[in-house]
Design an enzyme around this catalytic site. Structure first.
Site, mmCIF file in Angstrom:
data_model
loop_
_atom_site.group_PDB
_atom_site.id
_atom_site.type_symbol
_atom_site.label_atom_id
_atom_site.label_comp_id
_atom_site.label_asym_id
_atom_site.label_seq_id
_atom_site.Cartn_x
_atom_site.Cartn_y
_atom_site.Cartn_z
ATOM 1 N N SER A 17 0.831 -1.200 0.000
ATOM 2 C CA SER A 17 0.000 0.000 0.000
ATOM 3 C C SER A 17 0.871 1.257 0.000
ATOM 4 O O SER A 17 0.430 2.299 -0.462
ATOM 5 C CB SER A 17 -0.892 0.009 1.234
ATOM 6 O OG SER A 17 -0.081 0.029 2.393
ATOM 7 N N TYR A 48 -4.121 1.068 3.999
ATOM 8 C CA TYR A 48 -5.161 0.078 3.720
ATOM 9 C C TYR A 48 -5.747 -0.476 5.019
ATOM 10 O O TYR A 48 -6.805 -1.116 4.998
ATOM 11 C CB TYR A 48 -4.561 -1.115 2.962
ATOM 12 C CG TYR A 48 -4.350 -0.938 1.471
ATOM 13 C CD1 TYR A 48 -4.423 0.292 0.837
ATOM 14 C CD2 TYR A 48 -4.066 -2.060 0.696
ATOM 15 C CE1 TYR A 48 -4.201 0.406 -0.527
ATOM 16 C CE2 TYR A 48 -3.854 -1.957 -0.675
ATOM 17 C CZ TYR A 48 -3.929 -0.723 -1.285
ATOM 18 O OH TYR A 48 -3.720 -0.630 -2.638
ATOM 19 N N GLY A 49 -5.009 -0.286 6.110
ATOM 20 C CA GLY A 49 -5.299 -0.997 7.362
ATOM 21 C C GLY A 49 -6.696 -0.844 7.920
ATOM 22 O O GLY A 49 -7.194 -1.725 8.614
ATOM 23 N N ASN A 80 0.842 -7.142 4.691
ATOM 24 C CA ASN A 80 0.059 -8.125 5.457
ATOM 25 C C ASN A 80 -1.430 -7.923 5.257
ATOM 26 O O ASN A 80 -2.193 -8.885 5.189
ATOM 27 C CB ASN A 80 0.381 -8.012 6.945
ATOM 28 C CG ASN A 80 1.766 -8.522 7.272
ATOM 29 O OD1 ASN A 80 1.944 -9.669 7.627
ATOM 30 N ND2 ASN A 80 2.774 -7.664 7.116
ATOM 31 N N THR A 81 -1.846 -6.657 5.178
ATOM 32 C CA THR A 81 -3.275 -6.375 5.053
ATOM 33 C C THR A 81 -3.802 -6.952 3.740
ATOM 34 O O THR A 81 -4.849 -7.608 3.709
ATOM 35 C CB THR A 81 -3.517 -4.849 5.124
ATOM 36 O OG1 THR A 81 -2.795 -4.335 6.248
ATOM 37 C CG2 THR A 81 -4.977 -4.513 5.257
ATOM 38 N N CYS A 198 3.140 -6.127 9.994
ATOM 39 C CA CYS A 198 2.824 -5.069 9.020
ATOM 40 C C CYS A 198 4.169 -4.608 8.504
ATOM 41 O O CYS A 198 5.086 -4.342 9.297
ATOM 42 C CB CYS A 198 2.087 -3.906 9.682
ATOM 43 S SG CYS A 198 1.967 -2.447 8.605
ATOM 44 N N THR A 199 4.297 -4.512 7.200
ATOM 45 C CA THR A 199 5.623 -4.243 6.634
ATOM 46 C C THR A 199 6.081 -2.798 6.853
ATOM 47 O O THR A 199 7.240 -2.477 6.594
ATOM 48 C CB THR A 199 5.650 -4.590 5.132
ATOM 49 O OG1 THR A 199 4.621 -3.838 4.461
ATOM 50 C CG2 THR A 199 5.403 -6.067 4.922
HETATM 51 N N1 DGL Z 1 2.274 -2.363 5.021
HETATM 52 C C1 DGL Z 1 1.005 -2.931 5.050
HETATM 53 C C2 DGL Z 1 0.890 -4.173 5.868
HETATM 54 O O1 DGL Z 1 1.848 -4.930 5.918
HETATM 55 C C3 DGL Z 1 -0.218 -2.069 5.020
HETATM 56 C C4 DGL Z 1 -0.332 -0.955 5.898
HETATM 57 C C5 DGL Z 1 -1.516 -0.093 5.587
HETATM 58 O O2 DGL Z 1 -1.630 0.385 4.469
HETATM 59 O O3 DGL Z 1 -2.318 0.113 6.506
HETATM 60 O O4 DGL Z 1 -0.123 -4.467 6.428
#
Ligand code: DGL
Length: 279
Positions: A17, A48-49, A80-81, A198-199
């Site tokens: 994201s 995106y979370g 991850n999301t 979450c990355t």
């Molecule tokens: N980096 C993303 C993850 O690993 C998404 C974070 C987001 O956009 O909220 O979930």
């Protein structure tokens, strides 16, 4: 069925994201420097979370379709999301229409495979976005693969906005990180390993470490995903042959590229000259 996309070998696609996926890309490129990559960040629509299943699915499908249209045969959802909310539908429903020979892989499964080797107390904490935590993806996958491990999750809705807004070193970050670490550790004092699920969170690593009891192991996904991709390419020579080898990386963002590039350059430690794309 004739594919709509080029059958020529192409770079490996990496999607997130926003900036967080760069923490995965960096480790993948360290482990597999010989390949070419295209990174796509949907920064214009991050985070995106907090978004619904439907929207995360639609946005992720658009991103995957874009990377396929650039020729990628293999796409890593470095998010991850998206892995929690969209990966299964894309793998099971959409790939056969898009191109059954292309592959999309996520970050949750490799992390879950590894966690069994990392915890001794069999009590594992997860930090994730509200979407990832509510999806129960980690709970479900860990229960399947390591039924003796107990999972304690905590959603950190403020952490991604802190990173996306370049506030991860500021005092606001201290406040939220301390609060969320305490909330997780309060659930069980025997947690010996915490997955940064979450990355974006590796960008807050120093602060998370600062507020976590020193004996707790904080697990970043980058090296795990990189090792898993290396294994995957070894096991799938037919896919490996479709990945070009040149050591390059192109960066694409749905945001203004002149905003993305300087921030991305700091994350990956080299000069990024991103291209703006519309999904
Ligand atoms: N980096 C993303 C993850 O690993 C998404 C974070 C987001 O956009 O909220 O979930």
């Amino acid at each position: 069925m004739a594919t709509k996309f080029s059958s020529q070998p192409a770079p490996i696609g990496v999607f997130d994201s926003g900036f967080g996926g760069l923490s995965i890309l960096r480790e993948i490129r360290k482990a597999l420097p010989q390949y070419d990559y295209i990174f796509l960040g949907d920064n214009a629509r991050a985070p995106y979370g907090n978004r619904s299943y439907q929207l995360v699915y639609e946005f992720t499908l658009q991103a995957v379709s874009y990377l396929f249209s650039q020729g990628c045969h293999l796409v890593i959802l470095a998010c991850n999301t998206a892995s929690a909310k969209a990966l299964r539908s894309i793998q099971q429903r959409d790939l056969k229409n898009l191109d059954p020979d292309r592959r999309v892989l996520g970050v949750i499964r490799p992390t879950v495979e590894e966690i069994g080797n990392l915890t001794k107390t069999r009590k594992v904490g997860i930090f994730g976005t509200p979407g990832t935590v509510q999806s129960l993806s980690y709970d479900i996958e860990i229960a399947k693969m390591h039924p003796d491990i107990k999972v304690y999750s905590h959603a950190c809705p403020m952490w991604v906005p802190l990173v996306e807004n370049r506030e991860s070193n500021g005092p606001g970050a201290d406040y939220f990180v301390k609060k969320d670490v305490e909330a997780l550790m309060k659930q069980c004092e025997d947690i010996d390993s915490i997955i940064l699920g979450c990355t974006h969170y590796p960008l807050l690593y120093d602060k998370i470490k600062q507020f976590t009891p020193p004996a707790v192991n904080i697990i970043e996904q980058g090296p795990i995903v990189a090792k898993s991709l290396k294994d995957y390419l070894n096991r799938h020579p037919e896919m490996e042959q479709r990945c070009t080898r040149g050591g390059t990386c192109q960066y694409c963002t749905t945001e203004d590229a002149s905003r993305f590039s300087p921030v991305a350059s700091i994350f990956v430690n080299h000069n990024v000259n991103a291209k703006h794309v519309i999904l």
